[in-house]
Scaffold this motif. Structure first.
Motif, PDB file in Angstrom:
ATOM      1  N   ASP A  16       0.957  -0.930   0.079  1.00  0.00           N
ATOM      2  CA  ASP A  16      -0.086   0.117  -0.012  1.00  0.00           C
ATOM      3  C   ASP A  16       1.076   1.129   0.149  1.00  0.00           C
ATOM      4  N   VAL A  17       0.663   2.032  -0.975  1.00  0.00           N
ATOM      5  CA  VAL A  17       1.560   3.374  -1.187  1.00  0.00           C
ATOM      6  C   VAL A  17       0.701   4.553  -0.822  1.00  0.00           C
ATOM      7  N   ILE A  18       1.077   5.269  -0.189  1.00  0.00           N
ATOM      8  CA  ILE A  18       0.369   6.936   0.264  1.00  0.00           C
ATOM      9  C   ILE A  18       1.530   7.686  -0.449  1.00  0.00           C
ATOM     10  N   VAL A  19       1.181   8.645  -1.259  1.00  0.00           N
ATOM     11  CA  VAL A  19       2.202   9.445  -1.691  1.00  0.00           C
ATOM     12  C   VAL A  19       1.717  10.814  -1.271  1.00  0.00           C
ATOM     13  N   LEU A  20       2.933  11.729  -0.516  1.00  0.00           N
ATOM     14  CA  LEU A  20       2.452  12.899   0.101  1.00  0.00           C
ATOM     15  C   LEU A  20       2.445  14.073  -1.176  1.00  0.00           C
ATOM     16  N   GLY A  21       3.136  13.633  -2.076  1.00  0.00           N
ATOM     17  CA  GLY A  21       3.397  14.919  -2.996  1.00  0.00           C
ATOM     18  C   GLY A  21       4.130  16.123  -2.795  1.00  0.00           C
ATOM     19  N   ASP A  22       5.155  15.811  -1.727  1.00  0.00           N
ATOM     20  CA  ASP A  22       5.977  16.971  -1.402  1.00  0.00           C
ATOM     21  C   ASP A  22       7.291  16.198  -1.252  1.00  0.00           C
ATOM     22  N   ALA A  23       8.318  16.049  -1.987  1.00  0.00           N
ATOM     23  CA  ALA A  23       9.590  15.905  -1.817  1.00  0.00           C
ATOM     24  C   ALA A  23      10.591  16.425  -0.509  1.00  0.00           C
ATOM     25  N   ARG A  24      10.153  17.356  -0.099  1.00  0.00           N
ATOM     26  CA  ARG A  24      10.957  17.989   0.701  1.00  0.00           C
ATOM     27  C   ARG A  24      10.563  17.416   2.264  1.00  0.00           C
ATOM     28  N   TYR A  25      11.926  17.489   3.090  1.00  0.00           N
ATOM     29  CA  TYR A  25      11.856  16.772   4.280  1.00  0.00           C
ATOM     30  C   TYR A  25      10.841  17.070   5.174  1.00  0.00           C
ATOM     31  N   THR A  26      10.586  18.384   5.160  1.00  0.00           N
ATOM     32  CA  THR A  26       9.540  18.994   5.795  1.00  0.00           C
ATOM     33  C   THR A  26       8.120  18.348   5.522  1.00  0.00           C
TER      34      THR A  26
END
Length: 387
Positions: A61-71
């Motif tokens: 199961d993959v959930i993508v945040l859409g934000d590559a920044r560490y924050t």
């Protein structure tokens, strides 16, 4: 009759990107093993567009945040709260701040956290100002991590010394070995004749500039150098190659999914990092009988390069020693070492055994009767989650 549900039936792991670092490579192999052994695995990832996307195991199961920044990883805490996994796996040192935030954000509702030590904790590359602050940060790990996993005994000892964690909260589990990619071998053109090989991200930590500078000083002017990897240092490294007049002898073709075909054909493999954890590429090289030259970038390096017949280990600041070691292994008729089988074939199962123990131990602690105390004396270790 249905089998009883495993204590850690649902595992959540997280990663910032899938750009191809060693931590994320190992995580893919572990998750594939956990799924094969019947566990549900959720991966929360900031950006899924990296080269490792093709290595995501089936059934995950993959959930993508859409934000590559560490924050952007702060959102992992809310996802944990929503889907309530049995256990959280932190795949490396880079990600322990996220683990600390999850614990702080969820408080008593936070599932157990198991974290892997992926890089050296005794960082000799840090300056006088950063080093004390880093030691304080390491000492805090025992307050938000339920269990730490080191990949070798020497790394376990280093973790106990630098974090102050109780030895009962430490385990040693090797990374699962790299498996060769299915299908035909890569057809990337390799240098002709004797050549050195570097494999890893083009990142400051890897110090490929150190390898290129040493390569320019080698006695063998016919040898070549290939570095497989991609990263932010490409421009600086290409400029260095041009300035040293090595354009015809040094190639950097980028990231490849399976570098084994190049490793087994290289005259020697070189790793010139400032710091490492347990460099998997050294084990990959020795597994196919390719000698290695490495900086003493981790307590694990000498565990891997356990004999002079396997390769050479030099101090990071010993430029003359590095040149001499590279010259030695490039010499014609230099015997190659016998292949060394890598450890970790049962790593996925070993992790699951540990996860189950950690989850069960948490349940026992919560069920144990507690003596009543005045409310004014209670000091929760984490901030409670918002309603």
């Amino acid at each position: 009759m249905l089998s009883p549900r495993a204590p850690s039936a649902h595992i959540l792991a997280y990663a910032q990107t899938l750009n191809g670092g060693g931590v994320e490579h190992a995580l893919m192999r572990l998750m594939r093993g956990w799924i094969a052994l019947g566990r549900r695995v959720t991966l929360v990832v900031g950006d899924i567009s990296g080269p490792l996307a093709d290595e995501l195991p089936r059934g995950i199961d993959v959930i993508v945040l859409g934000d590559a920044r560490y924050t952007g990883m702060v959102c992992v805490a809310e996802i944990v709260e929503q889907i309530a996994p049995d256990l959280i796996f932190c795949p490396g040192n880079h990600y322990t701040a996220v683990a600390a935030w999850i614990r702080l954000r969820l408080g008593a509702a936070c599932p157990p956290i198991v974290a892997k030590v992926s890089n050296a904790l005794d960082r000799r590359d840090q300056g006088w100002l950063l080093s004390p602050a880093y030691r304080v940060w390491l000492n805090w790990h025992r307050h938000f991590v339920d269990h730490l996993v080191a990949m070798t005994p020497a790394m376990r000892d280093e973790a106990i010394r630098t974090t102050g964690i109780d030895p009962s909260q430490m385990s040693v589990i090797a990374n699962p070995p790299v498996r060769r990619a299915d299908g035909p071998a890569m057809t990337l053109p390799l240098p002709t004749g004797r050549f050195l090989l570097g494999v890893g991200r083009l990142a400051p930590q890897k110090r490929w500039d150190r390898l290129i500078a040493s390569f320019a000083r080698l006695a063998d002017r016919d040898a070549s150098l290939m570095i497989l990897g991609e990263g932010a240092e490409r421009g600086a490294l290409e400029a260095q190659v041009a300035a040293l007049g090595l354009g015809g002898r040094v190639t950097m073709p980028g990231h490849v999914a399976d570098p084994t075909f190049a490793i087994e054909r290289a005259t020697a493999l070189a790793l010139t990092s400032d710091f490492e954890g347990v460099p998997g590429v050294l084990r990959e090289a020795l597994a196919v009988g390719t000698p290695v030259v490495s900086t003493d970038s981790s307590v694990a390096v000498r565990e891997i390069v356990a004999s002079p017949a396997l390769g050479s280990v030099v101090a990071p600041d010993d430029s003359a020693g590095l040149v001499a070691a590279l010259d030695h292994w490039l010499a014609p008729q230099q015997p190659r070492p016998a292949p060394v089988p890598p450890p970790g074939a049962d790593s996925a199962a070993a992790y699951l055994d540990l996860f189950d123990q950690v989850v069960l131990a948490r349940r026992v602690r919560r069920q144990a009767p507690r003596r009543s105390r005045p409310a004014s004396r209670l000091a929760p270790s984490c901030v409670p989650a918002r309603p």
